[in-house]
Design an enzyme around this catalytic site. Structure first.
Site, PDB file in Angstrom:
ATOM      1  N   GLY A 192      51.762-139.217  51.863  1.00  0.00           N
ATOM      2  CA  GLY A 192      51.851-140.370  50.963  1.00  0.00           C
ATOM      3  C   GLY A 192      53.045-141.328  50.671  1.00  0.00           C
ATOM      4  O   GLY A 192      53.431-142.108  49.963  1.00  0.00           O
ATOM      5  N   HIS A 221      45.226-127.656  49.569  1.00  0.00           N
ATOM      6  CA  HIS A 221      46.163-128.848  49.809  1.00  0.00           C
ATOM      7  C   HIS A 221      47.278-128.902  49.051  1.00  0.00           C
ATOM      8  O   HIS A 221      47.099-128.228  47.814  1.00  0.00           O
ATOM      9  CB  HIS A 221      45.104-129.954  49.489  1.00  0.00           C
ATOM     10  CG  HIS A 221      45.911-131.377  50.010  1.00  0.00           C
ATOM     11  ND1 HIS A 221      46.912-131.993  48.981  1.00  0.00           N
ATOM     12  CD2 HIS A 221      45.389-132.282  50.752  1.00  0.00           C
ATOM     13  CE1 HIS A 221      47.021-133.100  49.614  1.00  0.00           C
ATOM     14  NE2 HIS A 221      46.528-133.199  50.710  1.00  0.00           N
ATOM     15  N   LYS A 264      41.020-137.926  48.087  1.00  0.00           N
ATOM     16  CA  LYS A 264      41.559-137.377  46.880  1.00  0.00           C
ATOM     17  C   LYS A 264      40.960-137.850  45.678  1.00  0.00           C
ATOM     18  O   LYS A 264      39.625-138.102  45.740  1.00  0.00           O
ATOM     19  CB  LYS A 264      43.171-137.922  46.876  1.00  0.00           C
ATOM     20  CG  LYS A 264      43.590-137.508  48.518  1.00  0.00           C
ATOM     21  CD  LYS A 264      45.056-137.632  48.364  1.00  0.00           C
ATOM     22  CE  LYS A 264      45.619-137.063  49.660  1.00  0.00           C
ATOM     23  NZ  LYS A 264      47.115-137.325  49.555  1.00  0.00           N
ATOM     24  N   ASN A 303      40.566-137.710  53.687  1.00  0.00           N
ATOM     25  CA  ASN A 303      40.595-137.240  52.569  1.00  0.00           C
ATOM     26  C   ASN A 303      40.808-138.232  51.228  1.00  0.00           C
ATOM     27  O   ASN A 303      41.812-138.703  51.177  1.00  0.00           O
ATOM     28  CB  ASN A 303      41.862-136.030  52.382  1.00  0.00           C
ATOM     29  CG  ASN A 303      42.144-135.515  51.006  1.00  0.00           C
ATOM     30  OD1 ASN A 303      41.168-135.671  49.951  1.00  0.00           O
ATOM     31  ND2 ASN A 303      43.255-134.698  50.703  1.00  0.00           N
ATOM     32  N   SER A 341      50.899-139.420  56.095  1.00  0.00           N
ATOM     33  CA  SER A 341      51.207-140.691  56.538  1.00  0.00           C
ATOM     34  C   SER A 341      50.217-140.857  57.903  1.00  0.00           C
ATOM     35  O   SER A 341      51.307-141.584  58.664  1.00  0.00           O
ATOM     36  CB  SER A 341      52.744-140.877  56.502  1.00  0.00           C
ATOM     37  OG  SER A 341      53.362-140.889  54.848  1.00  0.00           O
TER      38      SER A 341
HETATM   39  P1  PGA Z   1      48.201-139.423  53.320  1.00  0.00           P
HETATM   40  O1  PGA Z   1      47.775-137.985  52.693  1.00  0.00           O
HETATM   41  O2  PGA Z   1      47.548-139.954  54.699  1.00  0.00           O
HETATM   42  O3  PGA Z   1      48.086-140.634  52.287  1.00  0.00           O
HETATM   43  O4  PGA Z   1      49.734-139.348  53.594  1.00  0.00           O
HETATM   44  C1  PGA Z   1      47.261-137.065  53.793  1.00  0.00           C
HETATM   45  C2  PGA Z   1      47.120-135.693  52.997  1.00  0.00           C
HETATM   46  O5  PGA Z   1      47.302-135.614  51.711  1.00  0.00           O
HETATM   47  O6  PGA Z   1      46.036-135.178  53.205  1.00  0.00           O
END
Ligand code: PGA
Length: 251
Positions: A172, A96, A12, A10, A211
């Protein structure tokens, strides 16, 4: 039999045309059998969907990050599931936690979006997960129960939806739940899916997200009822994303 694993990236609100080089690197890695026994998905920003589709070919599917519940109409700035399908998308993420938080999306709206995705012939990746405050209040399973009941359409075939469990506090942040917590929560989600959809629930893939990195992917992906991962930050770099794909078991 466990469903075929799905490793989904993803992006984003990240990615410009120069970043297509990362997708090219994933496509190149795909020539060495990266997608054998597992499905790979990249959800770039909508501006990059067409170009991504051309580069990834049959190595990885592409998907949208959101869709509107209507099939078309006067909704400035929104994107319909039918439009994603039109440019080659096979999946769309709905619900999400960033959209739930930034845009006040309710379970009811997420469900309408998932229904729009299914009408368009897309697989809906429906996200659920508790906040840190909810976890601290021991409300995790109540929250997941409510989100599952409210956000999932009725009458789904196992291959029309994917559920992504993403604890909001792990997104994140570099923080992750323990493997035992993930095992318990995914088993809980599977039981709820079986209660609601019967045998069709066996085919629903339940992804872990929050993460996920090359260093922890193998541990999470080996857990029962973890049928893949939804990867944010680490999906922006081809070498990290490819390493996470390689850490996944194959069907
Ligand atoms: P991240 O995000 O791997 O950066 O923690 C996961 C997500 O929001 O799908």
């Amino acid at each position: 039999m466990a469903p075929r694993p799905l490793i989904a990236g993803n992006w984003k609100m990240n990615g410009q045309l120069r970043d297509l080089a990362e997708l090219q690197a994933i496509a190149d890695a795909g020539r060495n059998g990266l997608n054998e026994g597992r499905d790979i998905l990249i959800c770039p920003p909508a501006t990059m969907l067409s170009a991504s589709f051309g580069i990834l070919g049959d190595v990885a599917a592409v998907g949208g990050q959101d869709c509107h519940p209507a099939d078309s109409g006067a909704h400035t700035g929104d994107i319909a599931a039918t439009m994603l399908k039109d440019v080659g998308a096979r999946y769309v993420i709905v619900g999400h936690s960033e959209r739930r938080a930034d845009h006040g999306e309710s379970d009811e709206l997420v469900r309408a979006k998932a229904e729009a995705a299914m009408r368009a012939g897309l697989i809906a990746v429906i996200c659920i997960g508790e906040t840190e405050a909810e976890r601290d209040a021991d409300a995790t399973t109540d929250v997941l129960d409510r989100q599952l009941a409210g956000s999932l359409p009725d009458d789904v075939d196992g291959d029309q939806v994917v559920v992504a469990y993403e604890p909001v506090w792990a997104i994140g942040t570099g923080k992750t739940p323990t493997a035992d917590d993930v095992r318990d929560i995914h088993a809980f989600i599977r039981r709820r899916l079986v209660d609601r959809f019967g045998d069709a629930a066996d085919g629903v893939r339940i992804l872990y997200g929050g993460s996920v990195k090359p260093a922890n992917a193998a541990e999470f992906l080996a857990i029962d009822n973890v049928d893949g991962a939804l990867v944010g930050g680490a999906s922006l770099k081809a070498s990290d994303f490819v390493a996470i794909c390689q850490a996944s078991p194959t069907a």
